[in-house]
Design a protein around this motif. Structure first.
Motif, PDB file in Angstrom:
ATOM      1  N   SER A  56       0.854  -1.196   0.000  1.00 54.77           N
ATOM      2  CA  SER A  56       0.000   0.000   0.000  1.00 54.77           C
ATOM      3  C   SER A  56       0.882   1.237   0.000  1.00 54.77           C
ATOM      4  CB  SER A  56      -0.894   0.020   1.248  1.00 54.77           C
ATOM      5  OG  SER A  56      -1.509   1.285   1.406  1.00 54.77           O
ATOM      6  N   ASN A  58       0.360   3.595   1.732  1.00 53.55           N
ATOM      7  CA  ASN A  58       0.359   4.029   3.131  1.00 53.55           C
ATOM      8  C   ASN A  58       1.419   3.310   3.964  1.00 53.55           C
ATOM      9  OD1 ASN A  58      -1.915   5.786   2.751  1.00 53.55           O
ATOM     10  ND2 ASN A  58      -3.250   3.989   2.799  1.00 53.55           N
ATOM     11  N   GLN A  89      -2.410   4.791  -7.107  1.00 49.80           N
ATOM     12  CA  GLN A  89      -2.500   5.238  -5.719  1.00 49.80           C
ATOM     13  C   GLN A  89      -1.281   6.078  -5.333  1.00 49.80           C
ATOM     14  OE1 GLN A  89      -2.943   1.521  -3.663  1.00 49.80           O
ATOM     15  NE2 GLN A  89      -4.965   1.109  -4.524  1.00 49.80           N
ATOM     16  N   LYS A  93      -1.373   9.887  -3.829  1.00 49.70           N
ATOM     17  CA  LYS A  93      -0.679  10.263  -2.588  1.00 49.70           C
ATOM     18  C   LYS A  93       0.318  11.382  -2.835  1.00 49.70           C
ATOM     19  CE  LYS A  93      -0.142   8.239   1.050  1.00 49.70           C
ATOM     20  NZ  LYS A  93      -0.594   8.433   2.444  1.00 49.70           N
ATOM     21  N   TYR A  97      -3.670  13.458  -1.800  1.00 45.27           N
ATOM     22  CA  TYR A  97      -4.999  12.905  -1.588  1.00 45.27           C
ATOM     23  C   TYR A  97      -4.902  11.526  -0.943  1.00 45.27           C
ATOM     24  CZ  TYR A  97      -6.553  16.817  -4.401  1.00 45.27           C
ATOM     25  OH  TYR A  97      -6.795  18.078  -4.861  1.00 45.27           O
ATOM     26  N   GLN A  98      -6.049  10.985  -0.547  1.00 43.35           N
ATOM     27  CA  GLN A  98      -6.078   9.779   0.279  1.00 43.35           C
ATOM     28  C   GLN A  98      -6.184   8.491  -0.522  1.00 43.35           C
ATOM     29  OE1 GLN A  98      -9.325  10.375   3.142  1.00 43.35           O
ATOM     30  NE2 GLN A  98      -7.782  10.623   4.734  1.00 43.35           N
ATOM     31  N   VAL A  99      -5.574   7.454   0.024  1.00 50.29           N
ATOM     32  CA  VAL A  99      -5.785   6.072  -0.400  1.00 50.29           C
ATOM     33  C   VAL A  99      -6.289   5.325   0.829  1.00 50.29           C
ATOM     34  CG1 VAL A  99      -4.696   3.963  -1.230  1.00 50.29           C
ATOM     35  CG2 VAL A  99      -3.984   6.183  -2.149  1.00 50.29           C
ATOM     36  N   LYS A 100      -7.394   4.601   0.673  1.00 49.67           N
ATOM     37  CA  LYS A 100      -8.014   3.958   1.823  1.00 49.67           C
ATOM     38  C   LYS A 100      -8.683   2.653   1.399  1.00 49.67           C
ATOM     39  CE  LYS A 100     -11.679   7.252   0.936  1.00 49.67           C
ATOM     40  NZ  LYS A 100     -12.182   8.565   1.289  1.00 49.67           N
ATOM     41  N   LYS A 101      -9.190   1.937   2.380  1.00 50.36           N
ATOM     42  CA  LYS A 101      -9.888   0.672   2.126  1.00 50.36           C
ATOM     43  C   LYS A 101     -11.129   0.923   1.276  1.00 50.36           C
ATOM     44  CE  LYS A 101     -10.372  -3.766   3.740  1.00 50.36           C
ATOM     45  NZ  LYS A 101      -9.347  -4.794   3.844  1.00 50.36           N
ATOM     46  N   GLU A 134      -8.042  -1.634  -2.005  1.00 52.27           N
ATOM     47  CA  GLU A 134      -7.956  -0.233  -1.615  1.00 52.27           C
ATOM     48  C   GLU A 134      -8.482   0.633  -2.761  1.00 52.27           C
ATOM     49  OE1 GLU A 134      -4.641   0.436   1.756  1.00 52.27           O
ATOM     50  OE2 GLU A 134      -3.820   0.322  -0.270  1.00 52.27           O
ATOM     51  N   PHE A 136      -8.586   4.985  -4.305  1.00 52.04           N
ATOM     52  CA  PHE A 136      -8.010   6.330  -4.204  1.00 52.04           C
ATOM     53  C   PHE A 136      -9.091   7.390  -4.344  1.00 52.04           C
ATOM     54  CE2 PHE A 136      -7.044   4.722  -8.590  1.00 52.04           C
ATOM     55  CZ  PHE A 136      -8.000   5.444  -9.283  1.00 52.04           C
ATOM     56  N   ASP A 137      -8.841   8.546  -3.736  1.00 44.55           N
ATOM     57  CA  ASP A 137      -9.650   9.722  -4.009  1.00 44.55           C
ATOM     58  C   ASP A 137      -9.233  10.282  -5.366  1.00 44.55           C
ATOM     59  OD1 ASP A 137     -10.945   9.534  -1.587  1.00 44.55           O
ATOM     60  OD2 ASP A 137      -9.689  11.037  -0.589  1.00 44.55           O
TER      61      ASP A 137
END
Length: 221
Positions: A56, A58, A89, A93, A97-101, A134, A136-137
């Protein structure tokens, strides 16, 4: 033109991206930063391709952060970047911006639908290989490129600077076999509920390679 590719696991290679580069007689180099810790430099990169992988963005790993520094530098120099899955992703980043589940895990064949006409010549829908859990926004500077019923943010296009795809257009038949036999356990919990046999035996749509070539042409026109 020199095309530099960042590969992040042995079983997710460049596939048809290399065929596109060979067709155009571009110099083509593949780096494995997860193993060797070596990255290209911006000065010798005309197009950067950031492939998928099991990690990830993250994760707190030095080479992941170094990749984002390279992407940032290429953006500053106006050089194009294509991101696939983890690679998309990483672009997100880099832009803050966010990367999330994701709400569902997508592993296997599934549809996506085109949402933007910015890249001409792409089909209205594609049947593609998903291999992710995951999401991405979409950067505010970008347009949504592909969506499906499970996940709105399946792809984005950021002007002529970058394209990010959450799914895979690049694998050929043998590439898909390699992905599946080495990572079959990842199928558990997928919304598509497909077996390894179903994924391997699913024909690779010819439109996928054409779409990948069109995206690469767009970034390098």
């Amino acid at each position: 033109m020199r095309v530099n590719v960042l590969q992040h696991t042995p079983n997710e290679g460049p596939g048809s991206i290399q065929e596109w580069a060979d067709l155009h007689q571009h110099d083509f180099y593949v780096y494995h930063p997860y193993q060797f810790g070596i990255l290209p430099v911006a000065a010798t990169t005309d197009l950067l391709v950031v492939l998928g992988g099991p990690m990830s963005p993250n994760d707190d790993l030095p080479w992941i952060k170094q990749e984002r520094q390279l992407i940032k530098q290429l953006f500053q120099e106006g050089k194009p970047v294509l991101g696939v899955c983890f690679g998309a992703q990483q672009i997100v980043k880099t832009l803050g911006y966010q990367v999330k589940k994701a709400p569902v895990k997508e592993v296997g064949w599934g549809p996506v639908k085109l949402q933007s006409k910015l890249i001409s010549g792409l089909p209205e829908s594609l049947e593609v290989l998903h291999w992710h859990e995951e999401m991405f926004d979409i950067p505010k500077e970008a347009d949504v490129l592909f969506s499906n019923a499970n996940l709105q943010n399946q792809g984005f296009v950021l002007g002529k600077q970058a394209v990010g795809l959450q799914f895979h257009l690049e694998p050929e038949k043998d590439n898909i076999k390699e992905i599946v036999v080495n990572d079959a356990q990842y199928l558990s919990g997928s919304v598509f509920k497909q077996t390894t046999k179903q994924i391997i035996e699913h024909p690779v749509p010819k439109e996928n390679k054409r779409a990948m070539f069109r995206i690469l042409d767009y970034l390098t026109e």
